[in-house]
Design a protein around this motif. Structure first.
Motif, PDB file in Angstrom:
ATOM      1  N   TRP A 145       0.808  -1.212   0.000  1.00  0.00           N
ATOM      2  CA  TRP A 145       0.000   0.000   0.000  1.00  0.00           C
ATOM      3  C   TRP A 145       0.843   1.265   0.000  1.00  0.00           C
ATOM      4  O   TRP A 145       0.326   2.356  -0.246  1.00  0.00           O
ATOM      5  CB  TRP A 145      -0.914   0.014   1.227  1.00  0.00           C
ATOM      6  CG  TRP A 145      -1.972  -1.037   1.192  1.00  0.00           C
ATOM      7  CD1 TRP A 145      -1.850  -2.345   1.562  1.00  0.00           C
ATOM      8  CD2 TRP A 145      -3.327  -0.882   0.742  1.00  0.00           C
ATOM      9  NE1 TRP A 145      -3.028  -3.002   1.376  1.00  0.00           N
ATOM     10  CE2 TRP A 145      -3.949  -2.132   0.881  1.00  0.00           C
ATOM     11  CE3 TRP A 145      -4.059   0.203   0.267  1.00  0.00           C
ATOM     12  CZ2 TRP A 145      -5.288  -2.335   0.540  1.00  0.00           C
ATOM     13  CZ3 TRP A 145      -5.386   0.003  -0.071  1.00  0.00           C
ATOM     14  CH2 TRP A 145      -5.984  -1.248   0.068  1.00  0.00           C
ATOM     15  N   TYR A 146       2.129   1.127   0.304  1.00  0.00           N
ATOM     16  CA  TYR A 146       2.984   2.314   0.467  1.00  0.00           C
ATOM     17  C   TYR A 146       4.261   2.159  -0.354  1.00  0.00           C
ATOM     18  O   TYR A 146       5.362   2.230   0.172  1.00  0.00           O
ATOM     19  CB  TYR A 146       3.315   2.518   1.945  1.00  0.00           C
ATOM     20  CG  TYR A 146       2.090   2.631   2.815  1.00  0.00           C
ATOM     21  CD1 TYR A 146       1.339   3.806   2.830  1.00  0.00           C
ATOM     22  CD2 TYR A 146       1.661   1.571   3.604  1.00  0.00           C
ATOM     23  CE1 TYR A 146       0.212   3.921   3.613  1.00  0.00           C
ATOM     24  CE2 TYR A 146       0.535   1.677   4.396  1.00  0.00           C
ATOM     25  CZ  TYR A 146      -0.197   2.850   4.390  1.00  0.00           C
ATOM     26  OH  TYR A 146      -1.322   2.955   5.178  1.00  0.00           O
ATOM     27  N   THR A 163       7.177   4.162  -7.728  1.00  0.00           N
ATOM     28  CA  THR A 163       5.885   4.194  -7.042  1.00  0.00           C
ATOM     29  C   THR A 163       4.768   3.848  -8.017  1.00  0.00           C
ATOM     30  O   THR A 163       4.615   4.491  -9.057  1.00  0.00           O
ATOM     31  CB  THR A 163       5.640   5.590  -6.446  1.00  0.00           C
ATOM     32  OG1 THR A 163       6.690   5.899  -5.535  1.00  0.00           O
ATOM     33  CG2 THR A 163       4.306   5.629  -5.722  1.00  0.00           C
ATOM     34  N   TYR A 171      -6.699   0.863  -3.912  1.00  0.00           N
ATOM     35  CA  TYR A 171      -6.302   2.154  -3.358  1.00  0.00           C
ATOM     36  C   TYR A 171      -7.046   3.300  -4.042  1.00  0.00           C
ATOM     37  O   TYR A 171      -7.682   4.130  -3.385  1.00  0.00           O
ATOM     38  CB  TYR A 171      -4.791   2.324  -3.500  1.00  0.00           C
ATOM     39  CG  TYR A 171      -4.215   3.533  -2.808  1.00  0.00           C
ATOM     40  CD1 TYR A 171      -4.052   3.556  -1.431  1.00  0.00           C
ATOM     41  CD2 TYR A 171      -3.828   4.655  -3.533  1.00  0.00           C
ATOM     42  CE1 TYR A 171      -3.512   4.675  -0.786  1.00  0.00           C
ATOM     43  CE2 TYR A 171      -3.296   5.767  -2.900  1.00  0.00           C
ATOM     44  CZ  TYR A 171      -3.136   5.763  -1.530  1.00  0.00           C
ATOM     45  OH  TYR A 171      -2.622   6.878  -0.903  1.00  0.00           O
ATOM     46  N   VAL A 221      -8.138  11.952   2.963  1.00  0.00           N
ATOM     47  CA  VAL A 221      -6.816  11.925   3.595  1.00  0.00           C
ATOM     48  C   VAL A 221      -6.616  10.632   4.373  1.00  0.00           C
ATOM     49  O   VAL A 221      -5.528  10.042   4.364  1.00  0.00           O
ATOM     50  CB  VAL A 221      -6.649  13.156   4.520  1.00  0.00           C
ATOM     51  CG1 VAL A 221      -5.355  13.066   5.312  1.00  0.00           C
ATOM     52  CG2 VAL A 221      -6.689  14.436   3.702  1.00  0.00           C
ATOM     53  N   LEU A 222      -7.670  10.162   5.028  1.00  0.00           N
ATOM     54  CA  LEU A 222      -7.589   8.909   5.787  1.00  0.00           C
ATOM     55  C   LEU A 222      -7.239   7.740   4.878  1.00  0.00           C
ATOM     56  O   LEU A 222      -6.401   6.893   5.224  1.00  0.00           O
ATOM     57  CB  LEU A 222      -8.916   8.659   6.494  1.00  0.00           C
ATOM     58  CG  LEU A 222      -8.984   7.458   7.446  1.00  0.00           C
ATOM     59  CD1 LEU A 222      -8.050   7.676   8.630  1.00  0.00           C
ATOM     60  CD2 LEU A 222     -10.413   7.246   7.927  1.00  0.00           C
ATOM     61  N   GLN A 223      -7.860   7.692   3.699  1.00  0.00           N
ATOM     62  CA  GLN A 223      -7.551   6.621   2.754  1.00  0.00           C
ATOM     63  C   GLN A 223      -6.153   6.788   2.184  1.00  0.00           C
ATOM     64  O   GLN A 223      -5.422   5.797   2.007  1.00  0.00           O
ATOM     65  CB  GLN A 223      -8.588   6.618   1.621  1.00  0.00           C
ATOM     66  CG  GLN A 223      -8.226   5.776   0.401  1.00  0.00           C
ATOM     67  CD  GLN A 223      -8.223   4.296   0.681  1.00  0.00           C
ATOM     68  OE1 GLN A 223      -8.572   3.855   1.767  1.00  0.00           O
ATOM     69  NE2 GLN A 223      -7.827   3.504  -0.314  1.00  0.00           N
ATOM     70  N   ALA A 224      -5.751   8.027   1.893  1.00  0.00           N
ATOM     71  CA  ALA A 224      -4.435   8.255   1.292  1.00  0.00           C
ATOM     72  C   ALA A 224      -3.311   7.875   2.252  1.00  0.00           C
ATOM     73  O   ALA A 224      -2.300   7.309   1.834  1.00  0.00           O
ATOM     74  CB  ALA A 224      -4.304   9.727   0.881  1.00  0.00           C
ATOM     75  N   VAL A 225      -3.479   8.185   3.524  1.00  0.00           N
ATOM     76  CA  VAL A 225      -2.416   7.955   4.499  1.00  0.00           C
ATOM     77  C   VAL A 225      -2.537   6.589   5.167  1.00  0.00           C
ATOM     78  O   VAL A 225      -1.539   5.892   5.362  1.00  0.00           O
ATOM     79  CB  VAL A 225      -2.424   9.067   5.572  1.00  0.00           C
ATOM     80  CG1 VAL A 225      -1.372   8.800   6.648  1.00  0.00           C
ATOM     81  CG2 VAL A 225      -2.194  10.424   4.921  1.00  0.00           C
ATOM     82  N   GLY A 226      -3.758   6.203   5.505  1.00  0.00           N
ATOM     83  CA  GLY A 226      -3.934   4.981   6.289  1.00  0.00           C
ATOM     84  C   GLY A 226      -4.659   3.865   5.581  1.00  0.00           C
ATOM     85  O   GLY A 226      -5.195   2.966   6.247  1.00  0.00           O
TER      86      GLY A 226
END
Length: 328
Positions: A145-146, A163, A171, A221-226
């Motif tokens: 995911w990252y 990336t 995602y 933002v929650l989906q993008a980061v976590g």
């Protein structure tokens, strides 16, 4: 067979077949070589770099197209991410509609319609276009995911950017869904609220829409980061939050017996909604891999509500204070 040096020679000086040409491995976890052409069983590869969208590297660091389908757990994750804006819509509609407003039910139905249409359109717009089925890459580990955190730096100066969406499309499909939800809300809800929310003041009738304009960026933002953390933790998040919110609601509504639950239909609706969330969390944890073992776990769904009702009378604050005053 590809770029990366001449063909190697065996001990006898004979050139090895091009199909077994050995190329240096790509650096990093997610850098790979794209397949430029295929001639029979021989593939020609490009230089090491980022894989195109819809592809991820295999064990040989070759970019391969994602041809799999999401498994049950993947669909449950997507369902959880799709439920978040709907639940928040319902919460703020109820919060701002007021007790005398008759428009809350219609707004609830409209929010459900918006999110349902957004989900269908998102699936139709995903590859393959026009089908409710989607192709995906298998999630192997959290780092998938990252990938932006695993760009290699061979000389500690120059960074090779590799990336890409290794968990395609889990995602980005969430962002697309949120965008459609926002567009549909802005097209439908203001006109509806303006016509039916006559019981509310001019400053109150649009507050549920304003709230959505705040929580959609937060969810993004929650989906993008976590996103990766949510993928592995969402079953437990559902169970914990549904238990806490049910306890808070029943306490605020002063539910102390089964009769109190039956007095108002709204309380039953809230109770059954939480039971559905309990069941969703249990199914997500067990994945229903073994039906004979996992299905009986659904019998635990009513347990928290039953426990609360049966023990509420023993935790009544007035009773505790009175017994403390009597020295018991």
């Amino acid at each position: 067979a590809g770029r990366g040096g001449p063909a190697r020679r065996g001990n006898a000086g004979c050139a090895l077949p091009a199909a077994v040409d050995i190329q240096p491995a790509c650096l990093g976890l997610y850098c790979g070589r794209t397949v430029l052409s295929v001639n029979g069983s021989v593939e020609t590869y490009g230089d090491c770099g980022v894989c195109p969208r819809g592809q991820r590297t295999d064990d040989n660091k070759i970019c391969r197209e994602c041809m799999g389908s999401p498994d049950r757990y993947d669909w449950l994750y997507l369902g959880f991410m799709a439920m978040l804006p709907l639940v928040l819509h319902w919460f703020f509609i109820e919060w701002y509609s007021g007790k005398k407003s008759s428009s809350a039910l219609l707004q609830h139905v409209t929010a459900l319609f918006e999110c349902s249409v957004a989900a269908i359109v998102t699936l139709l717009a995903s590859d393959p276009v026009g089908s409710l089925h989607i192709r995906s890459c298998k999630v192997k580990k959290l780092s998938d995911w990252y990938t932006m955190l695993y760009n290699p730096s061979p000389d500690y100066i120059t960074t090779v950017h590799c990336t890409h969406e290794a968990v395609y499309p889990l995602y980005t499909i969430v962002f697309i869904y949120y965008a459609f939800c926002l567009v549909l809300m802005m097209l439908l809800r203001p006109l509806l609220v303006k016509k039916i929310a006559c019981g509310l003041g001019k400053s109150d009738r649009f507050k549920s829409i304003y709230a959505a304009l705040y929580f959609f960026p937060i969810l993004t933002v929650l989906q993008a980061v976590g996103g990766g953390l949510l993928y592995y933790a969402f079953p437990y998040i559902i169970l914990v939050l549904s238990l806490v919110t049910l306890a808070v609601y029943m306490s605020a509504s002063e539910v102390e017996s089964f009769k109190d639950l039956l007095v108002r239909k709204k309380r039953l609706v809230v109770l059954f909604s939480h039971w559905l969330l309990h069941a969703y969390g249990i199914i997500s944890i067990s994945k229903l891999d073994k039906l004979e073992q996992d299905l009986p776990l659904l019998a635990l769904v009513p347990a928290p509500a039953l426990f609360y009702v049966l023990t509420a009378k023993y935790t009544e604050p007035s009773r505790i204070l009175s017994e403390g005053g009597n020295g018991h």
